[in-house]
Scaffold this active site. Structure first.
Site, PDB file in Angstrom:
ATOM      1  N   ASP A 253      -7.489 -21.314  50.687  1.00  0.00           N
ATOM      2  CA  ASP A 253      -6.544 -22.378  50.350  1.00  0.00           C
ATOM      3  C   ASP A 253      -7.183 -23.535  49.599  1.00  0.00           C
ATOM      4  OD1 ASP A 253      -8.023 -23.239  52.549  1.00  0.00           O
ATOM      5  OD2 ASP A 253      -6.418 -24.561  53.217  1.00  0.00           O
ATOM      6  N   GLU A 254      -8.342 -23.340  49.040  1.00  0.00           N
ATOM      7  CA  GLU A 254      -9.015 -24.415  48.323  1.00  0.00           C
ATOM      8  C   GLU A 254      -9.655 -23.860  47.069  1.00  0.00           C
ATOM      9  OE1 GLU A 254     -11.722 -25.941  51.343  1.00  0.00           O
ATOM     10  OE2 GLU A 254     -11.429 -27.917  50.460  1.00  0.00           O
TER      11      GLU A 254
END
Lengths: 365, 347
Positions: free
Chosen positions: B94-95
C-alpha cells in the site's frame, strides 16, 4: 536470381563477409551480405561503411540477379549443409530458398537496392605488390595500435611508401613500433593512416591472397584485390604524431641478449607481476640482466640471464607485456636493447634482422 | 494508504465502519497487522501482540487478514499509479514512490497529480490515502505521514531543511526507537540539529553517499600528502550486521573518483537489495608504497617525458583543484555530481 554453388567456397566467403558486416548499426542492411549472381560468379559483399569486402565465388548461374540476406543466419545455415553443391534461388518479396540434398531453408532478405554503394576505385592505377610483405607490415605493428577511444589520433597505423620501401608505424602513447620492408608499392607523397579495424581485416584478407595482389590508394580509401577478392578501407584523416621525434637518438647503455632467453625470462616473471600494470623491474649490470616482479598480493619472481653489457648499472621498471609484444614481433636470434636513464624510453631492435624497432616507455617504480 | 487492511475490510463490510478494528489472527501469539484509526485511539498499533491490543481495547473487532483480497486491491492501486508514471517504486502493498520527473506537460504539477490520484483512489477503490510531495523520496515519505489520514503535504524544493528541522527525530524514516534512544541522550532531538542519520536504502543512495565520503577522504589524503594502495569499505545494516571489504590497487591513489570507483566495486560484494544501512565508511591504507606509473611516450613531444599518462594527469589536476576549492569554501564549495544527489542533508 538462381545459382548452384560449392558449399565450402560459399561458406568461406560468408565467413569473411561476417567479420565486416555490422550487426549493431542503425542501418539494418549493414548486417546483410549482398549476393550478386552474374556470369560465372556470385559476388558476396559486406560493408560497415568504413570497410568493404567483396569475394567472387565461382557458381553455375542459372538466372542473374541480386539479393541481400542477414549474413549471420546465412552463414549459420550454409555451415550446417553437406559439402558439395547447393542451390540458391530468389523467391518473391526478397525471400531466398536454399536447397541441398534433402534440406530446404527459406531466409527473409532485403532488396539489393537498399545496400549502400561500395567504394569504387574507378580508374585508379593499381600496383602489383607481394601480399606477404604488406601483411608483415601489419602483423609487426598491429599490437601497439591504441584502442583507447580518447586517443583518436593513435587508433590507426601510419603507412609510408616511396615506391621501393614501405614503413608502418603505430603507437598507443606508451610504446611505439616501426617496421620497414621492401615494397614496390605506390609512391605516396605523405603517410596514410589505416584505422585499427581496417588493419585487422587487411590481415585476414592478405592471408587469403596467393603471392601477389594489387594495391591502390585513392579518394581516402586503400584498396587491395586479386581476381577473386577485393577489400576497401576508408582511411583515417587524423594527424599522426611526429613519431620521429620520440625515437631516441642517443643511448648510454647498450645490451645484447638472446631473444629466446629474454622472452622466456619475461614470461616466467610476468606470472607474478601485478595483473593491471604487469610491472617488472629490469636491472642491468655488466654481463647480466635481472628481472624481478614483486606483487604484494601474490609473491616475488626473479630471473637472471647473461647479456653482453659492460656499461654502468641501471634499474628501471617496465610493463612486461610491452616488452614481450615487441620481442614477439622480431625473428632475429639476438636482440639489442638501448637504454638511457631510468625514466627514458628503451629501444629494442633485432641484431642482424630486418628494419624493426620498438620504443617502450618505462614505468616509474 | 490509510490503515490499509482495516480500510479494505470496512469497505467490504460497511457494518464495521466507525468501530475499533484489529486485523490479525486470534491465536495466543498473534500480532496485529493493522489497527484502524478508532483502535489506535486506544493505543493499539501494528506489530503489537494481539493479546496486548485486546487488553487495551477489549471491545475491538478482530478480523482475520485476507491477504489475497489486499493483494488484489493493491494491484488496482498500483494500476492507478502507473497511469501517471511508469516509474513506480513499490515499498509495500500500500505504499509506493512515484517519480514524476518530466511528466509535468502530460499530467500537470506534482501536487495536481497527487490530488488526481487521491480522487481516483477515493472514487475507484473507495479508500483514502495520504500523499507527500517533495523533491526526493526521503522527504516525500516523511511528508506523506504528516497529515494522515487522508491528507496531502507538499514540501517545495529548497525548503526541505525548514520542513524537517522542527520534526521530532522519531518521524525520520529509518529512525526507530533504538536509534532514537541513542540520539536523544546526545541532545539530538530535532532533525535540523544534526546531519541526517537516516538509513540508506538502495544502491543509488549508497553510491552517492560513497562519493561524499570519497571526496572528504581525498581532501584528507591531499593534506597529509599520502597515497594509499588499499581501499576498504565498511558497511553496517539496521540489524547491526557489519561487513568490511577491501582490495589492493595496482597503484596508490588519493583521487576521489578512483576511491569512489573502487568502493562501488566493493559494494558489489555486499547484498544491498532489501537491506537498510545505518553506517557506511570508506578508508584508504597501505600508504607510501612504490607507485609504478606508466610514463607517456608522447608527453615528450610537449617536452616532459617524466609525466604520467595524460588521463591520470588530468584526473590529478582535477583533484587538486577540487581540494583547494573545498578548503577555501567548505565541503559544499565544489563536489563531484553524484555527491549532490542527497539535497536533504545538511553539512
Amino acid at each position: 536470381m538462381q545459382f548452384e554453388i560449392d558449399q565450402a567456397q560459399f561458406l568461406s566467403a560468408l565467413a569473411l563477409a561476417q567479420t565486416v558486416a555490422d550487426r549493431r548499426s542503425t542501418m539494418p542492411v549493414l548486417a546483410n551480405v549482398l549476393l550478386r549472381a552474374e556470369g560465372e560468379h556470385v559476388a558476396c559483399s559486406a560493408t560497415d561503411m568504413m570497410i568493404a569486402v567483396t569475394e567472387r565465388v565461382p557458381a553455375k548461374v542459372k538466372k542473374a540477379g541480386a539479393l541481400t540476406l542477414g549474413v549471420r543466419h546465412l552463414h549459420g545455415v550454409v555451415r550446417t549443409l553437406p559439402t558439395g553443391s547447393l542451390e540458391m534461388k530468389r523467391l518473391d518479396n526478397h525471400w531466398a530458398q536454399i536447397l541441398a540434398s534433402r534440406s530446404e531453408f527459406k531466409l527473409m532478405g532485403m532488396p539489393d537496392t537498399d545496400f549502400p554503394e561500395l567504394p569504387d576505385p574507378g580508374k585508379t592505377k593499381f600496383t602489383t605488390i607481394e601480399a606477404a610483405s604488406l601483411r608483415q607490415l601489419v602483423l609487426r605493428t598491429l599490437f601497439s595500435v591504441s584502442s583507447d577511444e580518447a586517443r583518436v589520433n593513435l587508433n590507426g597505423a601510419l603507412l609510408e611508401c616511396d615506391g621501393r620501401e614501405a614503413t608502418m608505424v603505430s603507437t598507443d602513447g606508451h610504446r611505439l613500433t616501426k617496421f620497414s620492408t621492401a615494397l614496390t608499392g605506390p609512391e605516396l607523397d605523405r603517410g596514410i593512416i589505416i584505422p585499427r579495424k581496417g588493419l585487422l581485416e587487411l590481415k585476414r584478407v592478405l592471408e587469403r591472397f596467393d603471392g601477389d595482389c594489387e594495391l591502390a590508394i585513392a579518394d581516402e580509401h586503400l584498396h587491395v584485390r586479386d581476381e577473386a577478392l577485393a577489400l576497401s578501407i576508408k582511411l583515417s584523416s587524423v594527424n599522426f604524431p611526429p613519431y620521429e621525434q620520440v625515437i631516441p637518438q642517443k643511448h648510454e647503455r647498450v645490451a645484447i641478449a638472446l631473444r629466446s632467453e629474454l622472452v622466456a625470462a619475461l614470461r616466467s616473471v610476468e606470472v607474478m607481476a601485478p595483473e593491471k600494470t604487469a610491472t617488472v623491474r629490469v636491472q642491468l649490470d655488466p654481463g647480466s640482466l635481472a628481472l624481478t616482479a614483486d606483487n604484494p598480493d601474490a609473491g616475488v619472481a626473479h630471473q637472471e640471464l647473461p647479456v653482453e653489457y659492460d656499461g654502468a648499472p641501471l634499474v628501471a621498471g617496465f610493463n612486461a607485456h610491452y616488452l614481450l609484444d615487441a620481442l614477439d614481433a622480431m625473428e632475429s636470434e639476438r636482440v639489442r636493447l638501448e637504454f638511457q636513464g631510468e625514466l627514458d624510453p628503451c629501444v629494442l631492435r633485432p641484431v642482424d634482422g630486418p628494419e624493426f624497432l620498438a620504443v617502450v616507455m618505462p614505468m616509474r617504480i | 494508504m490509510d490503515a490499509f487492511y482495516a480500510a479494505v475490510e470496512v469497505r467490504e463490510n460497511p457494518e464495521l465502519a466507525g468501530k475499533p478494528l484489529l486485523i490479525g489472527g486470534r491465536g495466543r501469539r498473534s500480532v496485529v497487522s493493522t489497527a484502524s484509526y478508532e483502535a489506535r485511539a486506544f493505543g493499539c498499533h501494528s506489530a503489537q501482540p494481539m493479546a496486548v491490543a485486546l487488553r487495551r481495547c477489549p471491545q475491538a473487532v478482530v478480523v482475520p487478514p485476507r491477504h489475497d483480497l489486499y493483494v488484489e486491491v493493491s494491484r488496482e492501486l498500483f494500476g492507478i499509479f502507473r497511469d501517471f508514471t511508469p516509474l513506480v517504486e513499490g515499498l509495500s502493498l500500500d505504499e509506493a514512490f512515484l517519480d514524476l520527473t518530466g511528466s509535468e506537460r502530460l499530467h500537470g504539477a506534482a501536487r495536481e497529480v497527487a490530488e488526481a490520484i487521491r480522487a481516483r483512489v477515493r472514487v475507484e477503490l473507495r479508500l483514502t490515502c495520504s500523499v507527500g510531495v517533495a523533491a526526493n523520496k526521503f522527504v516525500a515519505k516523511i511528508a506523506s505521514d504528516i497529515q494522515k489520514p487522508d491528507g496531502l503535504t507538499e514540501v517545495p524544493a529548497g525548503s526541505e531543511a525548514e520542513f524537517l528541522a522542527p520534526l521530532p527525530i522519531r518521524k525520520l524514516w529509518g529512525v526507530g526507537p533504538k536509534t532514537r534512544a541513542r540520539l536523544e541522550p546526545l541532545g539530538v532531538q530535532k532533525i535540523g540539529e544534526h546531519t541526517v542519520e537516516e538509513d540508506l536504502v538502495g544502491r543509488e543512495a549508497l553510491e552517492s553517499m560513497l562519493m561524499r565520503l570519497a571526496l572528504r577522504l581525498a581532501d584528507r589524503l591531499a593534506h597529509a600528502e599520502l597515497e594509499g594502495r588499499c581501499v576498504t569499505l565498511k558497511i553496517r545494516d539496521n540489524t547491526f550486521r557489519t561487513q568490511t571489504r577491501q582490495r589492493t590497487l595496482g597503484q596508490p591513489t588519493r583521487l576521489a573518483r578512483e576511491i569512489h570507483k573502487e568502493a562501488c566495486a566493493l559494494l558489489d560484494a555486499v547484498e544491498v537489495e532489501g537491506r537498510a544501512f545505518r553506517l557506511i565508511g570508506v578508508g584508504v591504507s597501505h600508504f607510501g608504497e612504490a607507485a609504478a606509473t606508466q610514463l607517456d611516450l608522447l608527453a615528450e613531444l610537449e617536452g616532459d617525458a617524466t609525466q604520467p599518462a595524460p588521463d591520470r594527469q588530468k584526473e590529478e589536476a582535477l583533484q587538486s583543484v577540487l581540494t583547494s576549492v573545498r578548503d577555501r569554501f567548505g565541503g559544499s564549495g565544489l563536489f563531484i555530481g553524484r555527491a549532490s544527489e542527497r539535497s536533504d542533508e545538511k553539512d
